[in-house]
Every structure is written in structure tokens, then in C-alpha cells.
Design an enzyme around this catalytic site. Sequence first.
Site, PDB file in Angstrom:
ATOM      1  N   ARG A 221      11.679  -5.416   4.025  1.00 33.00           N
ATOM      2  CA  ARG A 221      11.329  -3.980   3.941  1.00 33.00           C
ATOM      3  C   ARG A 221      12.392  -3.117   4.629  1.00 33.00           C
ATOM      4  O   ARG A 221      12.853  -3.432   5.721  1.00 33.00           O
ATOM      5  CB  ARG A 221       9.968  -3.749   4.607  1.00 33.00           C
ATOM      6  CG  ARG A 221       9.627  -2.262   4.758  1.00 33.00           C
ATOM      7  CD  ARG A 221       8.150  -1.980   4.869  1.00 33.00           C
ATOM      8  NE  ARG A 221       7.457  -2.721   5.903  1.00 33.00           N
ATOM      9  CZ  ARG A 221       6.125  -2.762   6.009  1.00 33.00           C
ATOM     10  NH1 ARG A 221       5.368  -2.114   5.145  1.00 33.00           N
ATOM     11  NH2 ARG A 221       5.568  -3.462   6.976  1.00 33.00           N
TER      12      ARG A 221
ATOM     13  N   ARG B 282      -0.393  -8.466  13.783  1.00 35.99           N
ATOM     14  CA  ARG B 282      -0.881  -7.474  12.800  1.00 35.99           C
ATOM     15  C   ARG B 282      -1.765  -8.158  11.765  1.00 35.99           C
ATOM     16  O   ARG B 282      -2.771  -7.599  11.336  1.00 35.99           O
ATOM     17  CB  ARG B 282       0.310  -6.768  12.124  1.00 35.99           C
ATOM     18  CG  ARG B 282       1.004  -5.773  13.065  1.00 35.99           C
ATOM     19  CD  ARG B 282       2.368  -5.343  12.544  1.00 35.99           C
ATOM     20  NE  ARG B 282       2.304  -4.673  11.270  1.00 35.99           N
ATOM     21  CZ  ARG B 282       3.320  -4.611  10.406  1.00 35.99           C
ATOM     22  NH1 ARG B 282       4.466  -5.195  10.688  1.00 35.99           N
ATOM     23  NH2 ARG B 282       3.174  -3.963   9.280  1.00 35.99           N
TER      24      ARG B 282
ATOM     25  N   ARG C 141      -9.222   1.387   8.892  1.00 37.67           N
ATOM     26  CA  ARG C 141      -8.831   0.014   9.201  1.00 37.67           C
ATOM     27  C   ARG C 141      -9.893  -0.705  10.016  1.00 37.67           C
ATOM     28  O   ARG C 141      -9.702  -1.860  10.368  1.00 37.67           O
ATOM     29  CB  ARG C 141      -7.553   0.052  10.023  1.00 37.67           C
ATOM     30  CG  ARG C 141      -6.313  -0.437   9.278  1.00 37.67           C
ATOM     31  CD  ARG C 141      -5.174  -0.275  10.237  1.00 37.67           C
ATOM     32  NE  ARG C 141      -3.995  -0.986   9.957  1.00 37.67           N
ATOM     33  CZ  ARG C 141      -2.898  -0.471   9.411  1.00 37.67           C
ATOM     34  NH1 ARG C 141      -2.897   0.766   8.979  1.00 37.67           N
ATOM     35  NH2 ARG C 141      -1.817  -1.193   9.290  1.00 37.67           N
TER      36      ARG C 141
ATOM     37  N   LYS D 229       0.835  -1.214   0.000  1.00 40.14           N
ATOM     38  CA  LYS D 229       0.000   0.000   0.000  1.00 40.14           C
ATOM     39  C   LYS D 229       0.866   1.260   0.000  1.00 40.14           C
ATOM     40  O   LYS D 229       0.650   2.174  -0.792  1.00 40.14           O
ATOM     41  CB  LYS D 229      -0.924   0.031   1.234  1.00 40.14           C
ATOM     42  CG  LYS D 229      -1.844  -1.166   1.347  1.00 40.14           C
ATOM     43  CD  LYS D 229      -2.744  -1.059   2.569  1.00 40.14           C
ATOM     44  CE  LYS D 229      -1.995  -1.135   3.891  1.00 40.14           C
ATOM     45  NZ  LYS D 229      -1.314  -2.426   4.143  1.00 40.14           N
TER      46      LYS D 229
ATOM     47  N   ARG E 222      11.619  -1.373  10.262  1.00 37.59           N
ATOM     48  CA  ARG E 222      10.523  -1.044  11.198  1.00 37.59           C
ATOM     49  C   ARG E 222      10.504  -2.031  12.345  1.00 37.59           C
ATOM     50  O   ARG E 222      10.618  -3.226  12.126  1.00 37.59           O
ATOM     51  CB  ARG E 222       9.184  -1.090  10.450  1.00 37.59           C
ATOM     52  CG  ARG E 222       8.874   0.215   9.742  1.00 37.59           C
ATOM     53  CD  ARG E 222       7.657   0.104   8.905  1.00 37.59           C
ATOM     54  NE  ARG E 222       6.494  -0.466   9.595  1.00 37.59           N
ATOM     55  CZ  ARG E 222       5.268  -0.477   9.088  1.00 37.59           C
ATOM     56  NH1 ARG E 222       5.036   0.051   7.904  1.00 37.59           N
ATOM     57  NH2 ARG E 222       4.269  -1.022   9.754  1.00 37.59           N
TER      58      ARG E 222
HETATM   59  P1  ADP Z   1       2.225  -1.880   3.198  1.00 39.23           P
HETATM   60  O1  ADP Z   1       2.229  -0.378   3.156  1.00 39.23           O
HETATM   61  O2  ADP Z   1       1.013  -2.461   2.543  1.00 39.23           O
HETATM   62  O3  ADP Z   1       2.467  -2.437   4.568  1.00 39.23           O
HETATM   63  P2  ADP Z   1       4.743  -1.625   1.739  1.00 39.23           P
HETATM   64  O4  ADP Z   1       4.378  -0.729   0.599  1.00 39.23           O
HETATM   65  O5  ADP Z   1       5.560  -1.038   2.841  1.00 39.23           O
HETATM   66  O6  ADP Z   1       3.441  -2.387   2.311  1.00 39.23           O
HETATM   67  O7  ADP Z   1       5.506  -2.879   1.089  1.00 39.23           O
HETATM   68  C1  ADP Z   1       6.030  -3.930   1.904  1.00 39.23           C
HETATM   69  C2  ADP Z   1       7.363  -4.392   1.308  1.00 39.23           C
HETATM   70  O8  ADP Z   1       7.113  -5.044   0.060  1.00 39.23           O
HETATM   71  C3  ADP Z   1       8.332  -3.257   1.022  1.00 39.23           C
HETATM   72  O9  ADP Z   1       9.645  -3.700   1.303  1.00 39.23           O
HETATM   73  C4  ADP Z   1       8.161  -3.006  -0.478  1.00 39.23           C
HETATM   74  O10 ADP Z   1       9.359  -2.511  -1.074  1.00 39.23           O
HETATM   75  C5  ADP Z   1       7.843  -4.399  -0.985  1.00 39.23           C
HETATM   76  N1  ADP Z   1       6.972  -4.401  -2.158  1.00 39.23           N
HETATM   77  C6  ADP Z   1       5.943  -3.548  -2.433  1.00 39.23           C
HETATM   78  N2  ADP Z   1       5.365  -3.864  -3.608  1.00 39.23           N
HETATM   79  C7  ADP Z   1       6.033  -4.953  -4.078  1.00 39.23           C
HETATM   80  C8  ADP Z   1       5.914  -5.776  -5.258  1.00 39.23           C
HETATM   81  N3  ADP Z   1       4.985  -5.522  -6.184  1.00 39.23           N
HETATM   82  N4  ADP Z   1       6.775  -6.822  -5.401  1.00 39.23           N
HETATM   83  C9  ADP Z   1       7.701  -7.082  -4.457  1.00 39.23           C
HETATM   84  N5  ADP Z   1       7.886  -6.349  -3.337  1.00 39.23           N
HETATM   85  C10 ADP Z   1       7.046  -5.303  -3.147  1.00 39.23           C
HETATM   86  P1  AMP Z   2       1.133   0.719   8.959  1.00 32.78           P
HETATM   87  O1  AMP Z   2       2.304   1.630   8.780  1.00 32.78           O
HETATM   88  O2  AMP Z   2      -0.063   1.143   8.152  1.00 32.78           O
HETATM   89  O3  AMP Z   2       1.495  -0.736   8.742  1.00 32.78           O
HETATM   90  O4  AMP Z   2       0.686   0.851  10.490  1.00 32.78           O
HETATM   91  C1  AMP Z   2       1.558   0.508  11.539  1.00 32.78           C
HETATM   92  C2  AMP Z   2       0.793   0.420  12.846  1.00 32.78           C
HETATM   93  O5  AMP Z   2       0.216   1.692  13.164  1.00 32.78           O
HETATM   94  C3  AMP Z   2      -0.386  -0.568  12.856  1.00 32.78           C
HETATM   95  O6  AMP Z   2       0.027  -1.900  13.152  1.00 32.78           O
HETATM   96  C4  AMP Z   2      -1.271   0.025  13.964  1.00 32.78           C
HETATM   97  O7  AMP Z   2      -0.757  -0.285  15.256  1.00 32.78           O
HETATM   98  C5  AMP Z   2      -1.080   1.536  13.742  1.00 32.78           C
HETATM   99  N1  AMP Z   2      -2.090   2.084  12.810  1.00 32.78           N
HETATM  100  C6  AMP Z   2      -1.843   2.650  11.584  1.00 32.78           C
HETATM  101  N2  AMP Z   2      -2.994   3.053  11.015  1.00 32.78           N
HETATM  102  C7  AMP Z   2      -3.998   2.724  11.873  1.00 32.78           C
HETATM  103  C8  AMP Z   2      -5.406   2.848  11.840  1.00 32.78           C
HETATM  104  N3  AMP Z   2      -6.050   3.403  10.783  1.00 32.78           N
HETATM  105  N4  AMP Z   2      -6.116   2.399  12.901  1.00 32.78           N
HETATM  106  C9  AMP Z   2      -5.511   1.847  13.959  1.00 32.78           C
HETATM  107  N5  AMP Z   2      -4.184   1.674  14.052  1.00 32.78           N
HETATM  108  C10 AMP Z   2      -3.414   2.116  13.014  1.00 32.78           C
END
Ligand code: ADP
Ligand code: AMP
Length: 215
Positions: free
Chosen positions: A128, A171, A89, A14, A160
Site C-alpha cells: 500500500r 490490528r 468498528r 475499503k 503508512r
Molecule cells: P482498507 O481501507 O480496507 O484498509 P485499502 O483500500 O487501503 O484497504 O487497500 C489496501 C491495499 O490493497 C491498497 O494498497 C490497495 O491499493 C490494495 N487493493 C485494494 N483493492 C484491491 C484489489 N481488489 N486487488 C488488489 N489490491 C487491492
Molecule cells: P484505518 O485507516 O481505517 O485502517 O484506521 C487506522 C487506525 O485508526 C486504526 O488501526 C485505529 O487505531 C484508528 N481508527 C480508525 N477508525 C477507528 C474507529 N472507528 N474506532 C477506533 N479506532 C479507529
Amino acid sequence: MNDLVFIGPPGAGKGTQAQRLVSKLSVPQISTGDMLRAARKAGTELGRKADEFMSRGALVPDEVVIGLVEERLELPDARTGFVLDGFPRTVPQAEALDRLLGRMGRGIAHVILLEVPDELIIERITGRRVGESSGRIYHIKYDPPPSPDRGEGGERLLVRDDDREEVVRPRQVAYAAQTAPLVAYYATKGLLRRVDGVGSVDEVTSAIFRSIGVV
Ligand code: ADP
Ligand code: AMP
């Protein structure tokens, strides 16, 4: 109106796709995860409170994140649109967003659901890396930074702390229990765009543009 929302499990891509979309559409990315991490880093009371939940992979209470999003959406740069990433969420968050946008005389154009099978998620999450100052998201294998420990411009890369395996599992459980019901919520409203999140980052970006009618 470019009012867009991303949903999908943790690690689906995302944030990566939201970062690309905003540069193309010239609207802000609003990531509640980034906002909460910034508050935690700044050591504010909200940040300390949020950390109690984030550090164990639980969702932060609805009223906290709803308040953050309300304030953020009122800023002038969100007037022509936004890409929400990580919010809503829960169903109460989605209802609050509908009420807020309704009061502003606007509404969500598309909800993009990134679908990625579980077996790919763990590899995405464990690889990541996030740029310390820019917040740019990398993957050590699939979207590699210029060097293994430095991003663009030489910034440090961070792992992270909720990407540890023991925090990833709760999660995922929170997603299944609290966020997955949003799929039906938005499908009923005719807003859901299902996008296959498997493939290269560029391929997924193209699929998203097709799904929202941008070419
Ligand atoms: P989210 O925001 O949904 O938690 P991220 O955008 O941070 O996910 O992506 C999670 C990991 O997957 C990151 O390390 C990112 O670089 C990688 N990633 C994102 N899209 C792809 C893809 N299409 N193929 C492989 N790796 C990806
Ligand atoms: P994310 O970066 O979106 O993966 O979010 C990391 C963490 O932040 C999550 O595991 C939750 O603990 C908190 N968080 C982010 N967005 C929300 C939301 N909309 N509602 C509740 N918790 C959130």
C-alpha cells in the site's frame, strides 16, 4: 438515501472502494482513519491522544471517534448521503451511529462487508502507498502509481507507519475481537451485503454496485 457503510478487515480494500463509490454517487467519503491521521499530523491534542492507540494497532476509544463522526455527519455535504469507511468498528460505535442517524430522521441503506482471505491481506498491506496530499490509495503491484515513488500530479507517496508487520498483527486481532461482531449486528437488521473482495479493483467495484442495486 445513500447512507453507506464499509466494513472488513484492515487492508481489505475499503478505502479504495469508498474513494470510487463517492465519485460515482457524489456524496462524501468519511474515513475515521483519515480524520485521525489528519489530527495526528496537525499535532492537535486529539491527534496526540489517538496516536497512542494507532501506533500500536489498537482501536482509539469509542467516545473519541463517535464525537468526530457526529460532527462530520452534521456538515451540509453529508445531507444527501455518505460513505463511511472504517467506522463503526465496535458494537457501541454502531449503536451510537444508529441513535445519531435516528435523531436525524435517516438510516443506513447498506453495510458492505468486503471479504478477503487472510493470505491476500498481508500482500495488499505491504504494497500500500498513499498520496501525500490527495490521500489516494495505490498498490505498487495491483493499482500502481504513475511511478514507483510519485502519484498523480507528482505528489509524494507515503507508506503508512501502521503498515509495518509488527503493527498489522494487532490490528487484525482488534478486527477479530472488536469489529467482527458487527457482521451479526448488521445481518440481524437485514443491512449486510457480503461482497467478495478478491479480484481486480474494478471487478470488486462492479460487485459492490450489484450488491447495492446500482448498475
Ligand atoms: P482498507 O481501507 O480496507 O484498509 P485499502 O483500500 O487501503 O484497504 O487497500 C489496501 C491495499 O490493497 C491498497 O494498497 C490497495 O491499493 C490494495 N487493493 C485494494 N483493492 C484491491 C484489489 N481488489 N486487488 C488488489 N489490491 C487491492
Ligand atoms: P484505518 O485507516 O481505517 O485502517 O484506521 C487506522 C487506525 O485508526 C486504526 O488501526 C485505529 O487505531 C484508528 N481508527 C480508525 N477508525 C477507528 C474507529 N472507528 N474506532 C477506533 N479506532 C479507529
